[in-house]
Design a protein around this motif. Sequence first.
Motif, PDB file in Angstrom:
ATOM      1  N   HIS A 100       1.444  -1.046  -0.316  1.00 20.82           N
ATOM      2  CA  HIS A 100       0.009   0.048   0.161  1.00 20.82           C
ATOM      3  C   HIS A 100       0.871   1.240  -0.022  1.00 20.82           C
ATOM      4  O   HIS A 100       1.157   1.472   0.847  1.00 20.82           O
ATOM      5  CB  HIS A 100      -1.267  -0.122   1.608  1.00 20.82           C
ATOM      6  CG  HIS A 100      -1.854   0.885   1.388  1.00 20.82           C
ATOM      7  ND1 HIS A 100      -3.334   1.189   2.320  1.00 20.82           N
ATOM      8  CD2 HIS A 100      -1.626   2.457   0.435  1.00 20.82           C
ATOM      9  CE1 HIS A 100      -3.533   2.242   2.217  1.00 20.82           C
ATOM     10  NE2 HIS A 100      -2.748   2.850   1.000  1.00 20.82           N
ATOM     11  N   HIS A 109       1.660   5.822  -1.254  1.00 20.76           N
ATOM     12  CA  HIS A 109       1.019   6.575  -2.557  1.00 20.76           C
ATOM     13  C   HIS A 109       2.506   7.149  -3.016  1.00 20.76           C
ATOM     14  O   HIS A 109       3.001   8.305  -2.762  1.00 20.76           O
ATOM     15  CB  HIS A 109       0.043   7.512  -2.518  1.00 20.76           C
ATOM     16  CG  HIS A 109      -0.634   7.146  -1.959  1.00 20.76           C
ATOM     17  ND1 HIS A 109      -2.435   7.181  -1.857  1.00 20.76           N
ATOM     18  CD2 HIS A 109      -0.934   6.084  -0.583  1.00 20.76           C
ATOM     19  CE1 HIS A 109      -2.990   6.199  -1.109  1.00 20.76           C
ATOM     20  NE2 HIS A 109      -2.795   5.977  -0.107  1.00 20.76           N
ATOM     21  N   LYS A 160      -0.492   3.656  -5.970  1.00 23.73           N
ATOM     22  CA  LYS A 160      -1.673   3.899  -6.542  1.00 23.73           C
ATOM     23  C   LYS A 160      -1.850   5.440  -7.489  1.00 23.73           C
ATOM     24  O   LYS A 160      -1.400   6.057  -7.000  1.00 23.73           O
ATOM     25  CB  LYS A 160      -2.445   4.110  -5.063  1.00 23.73           C
ATOM     26  CG  LYS A 160      -2.732   3.141  -4.054  1.00 23.73           C
ATOM     27  CD  LYS A 160      -4.082   3.266  -2.969  1.00 23.73           C
ATOM     28  CE  LYS A 160      -3.358   2.250  -1.919  1.00 23.73           C
ATOM     29  NZ  LYS A 160      -4.153   1.257  -2.608  1.00 23.73           N
ATOM     30  N   HIS A 180      -9.836   1.753   0.992  1.00 21.70           N
ATOM     31  CA  HIS A 180      -9.415   2.613   2.475  1.00 21.70           C
ATOM     32  C   HIS A 180     -10.697   3.195   3.326  1.00 21.70           C
ATOM     33  O   HIS A 180     -11.245   3.417   2.871  1.00 21.70           O
ATOM     34  CB  HIS A 180      -8.332   3.872   2.062  1.00 21.70           C
ATOM     35  CG  HIS A 180      -7.192   4.450   1.197  1.00 21.70           C
ATOM     36  ND1 HIS A 180      -7.435   3.633   0.213  1.00 21.70           N
ATOM     37  CD2 HIS A 180      -6.289   4.526   1.891  1.00 21.70           C
ATOM     38  CE1 HIS A 180      -6.150   3.608  -0.144  1.00 21.70           C
ATOM     39  NE2 HIS A 180      -5.112   4.356   0.679  1.00 21.70           N
ATOM     40  N   HIS A 232      -6.533  -0.156   6.342  1.00 23.87           N
ATOM     41  CA  HIS A 232      -6.696   1.033   7.496  1.00 23.87           C
ATOM     42  C   HIS A 232      -7.407   0.260   8.722  1.00 23.87           C
ATOM     43  O   HIS A 232      -6.991   0.072   9.788  1.00 23.87           O
ATOM     44  CB  HIS A 232      -7.322   2.813   7.373  1.00 23.87           C
ATOM     45  CG  HIS A 232      -6.308   3.930   6.764  1.00 23.87           C
ATOM     46  ND1 HIS A 232      -5.520   3.886   7.315  1.00 23.87           N
ATOM     47  CD2 HIS A 232      -5.950   3.456   5.244  1.00 23.87           C
ATOM     48  CE1 HIS A 232      -4.958   4.633   6.436  1.00 23.87           C
ATOM     49  NE2 HIS A 232      -5.196   4.703   5.148  1.00 23.87           N
ATOM     50  N   ASP A 277       2.242   3.087   3.460  1.00 19.48           N
ATOM     51  CA  ASP A 277       1.377   3.808   3.646  1.00 19.48           C
ATOM     52  C   ASP A 277       1.738   5.396   2.498  1.00 19.48           C
ATOM     53  O   ASP A 277       1.502   6.745   2.465  1.00 19.48           O
ATOM     54  CB  ASP A 277       0.992   4.391   4.366  1.00 19.48           C
ATOM     55  CG  ASP A 277      -0.921   5.086   3.631  1.00 19.48           C
ATOM     56  OD1 ASP A 277      -0.676   5.189   2.665  1.00 19.48           O
ATOM     57  OD2 ASP A 277      -1.888   5.687   5.118  1.00 19.48           O
TER      58      ASP A 277
HETATM   59 ZN   LIG Z   1      -3.654   5.218   1.466  1.00 23.03          ZN
END
Ligand SMILES: [Zn+2]
Length: 398
Positions: free
Chosen positions: A52, A54, A121, A222, A245, A297
């Motif tokens: 996960h 970004h 992502k 998410h 999460h 994340d």
């Molecule tokens: Zn995220």
Amino acid sequence: MTRIGDAALVTRAGMIEWVGPLAALPRDLASSATHRVDLSGRWVTPGLIDCHTHLIFGGNRSAEFAERLRGTSYADIARRGGGILSTVRATRAASDAQLTAAALRRLDALLAEGVTTVEIKSGYGLTEHDERRMLHIARELGRARPVRVRTTFLGAHALPEEYAGRAGQYVADLAETWLPRLAAEGLVDAVDVFCEHIGFSVDDAQRVFASAQRLGLPVKMHAEQLSNVGGSRLACRYSALSCDHLEFTTPADVAALAAAGTTAVLLPIAFYSLRETRRPPVPALREQRVPMAVATDCNPGSAPTASLLLAMNMAVQLFGLTSDEALAGATRCAARALGLQTQCGELAPGLGADFAVWDVESPDELCYWAGFNPLVAVVRGGGIVRGMSDQDVRVAHD
Ligand SMILES: [Zn+2]
């Protein structure tokens, strides 16, 4: 998680062929080896998987961070156009070369910790053109470095300014126009939605997931980071690969995750950075045998990090995982969160020869240090990509 002391591992054509105690190594495998590496008692784990991130974004939010340290509230910063939309503006304004160079710095930091697979992502473009750029760059990163990249389309990350007051139209456009085209271009491995009272509703998510399902794409979500609007229950109806999460997840939601075979992705660095107090229901997840993955994340707002080892440390310290659970979370369970469990995530015959070599006394050390990296070497697809010199690789029987 099985630990084997004094072990041997045999690879062939990029795959693991055999693994077990050295004393049990079949004679024909030992005698037919063309290269042999003596790791001098070091520990080998599967290559780490960051499921996960970004990773691709323009600029960063350190100025806003400094403002918050001086006492300005996040809401005030957001009202002035800060927060996620400032990253959207910076990402749109950056060239492909600038986005790539910035992402490579973060990717290289992950790889230096033994990561061999990473999920990336989209979600800071929020136009069809800019989402496509992000997904293209993610694919390029996988060609530029020895890492398996899985792309996730996260058009439903935030409502862009040009769609203010028209969320329904935005969701219709991204689900029914952009996603089918991006998928047809081979840019999308999975589809994600930020489902939250400040994000997209369950109805919005359902529209995106229905489109993904028509295209044969797996979904992720998410879910339940800041509140519970019923996100993970919807995601489970679509057999989501993962829900991520989960701080506000209820026991009933955990049962749904278990029944759907969905992986729970825990993101302790975001929990830490936002100074949250409500933890994901780890005992219930454990009891119901929901696989628990751990990821960075990596993003400029809530998780400015490029360290999966730190996420593992925080998963232990803040969420109460055991060290075995944290390691499984960054390997076997992370592979499941990406639908890659038949390709990587374990040291087992038939899986890809992706592994990391550590100068540690036991695997417990991997989540024991908070900001120290004991990596020695990395093998990806059977090839040494980091850390071992030619002197380490001896031809057998020399
Ligand atoms: Zn995220």
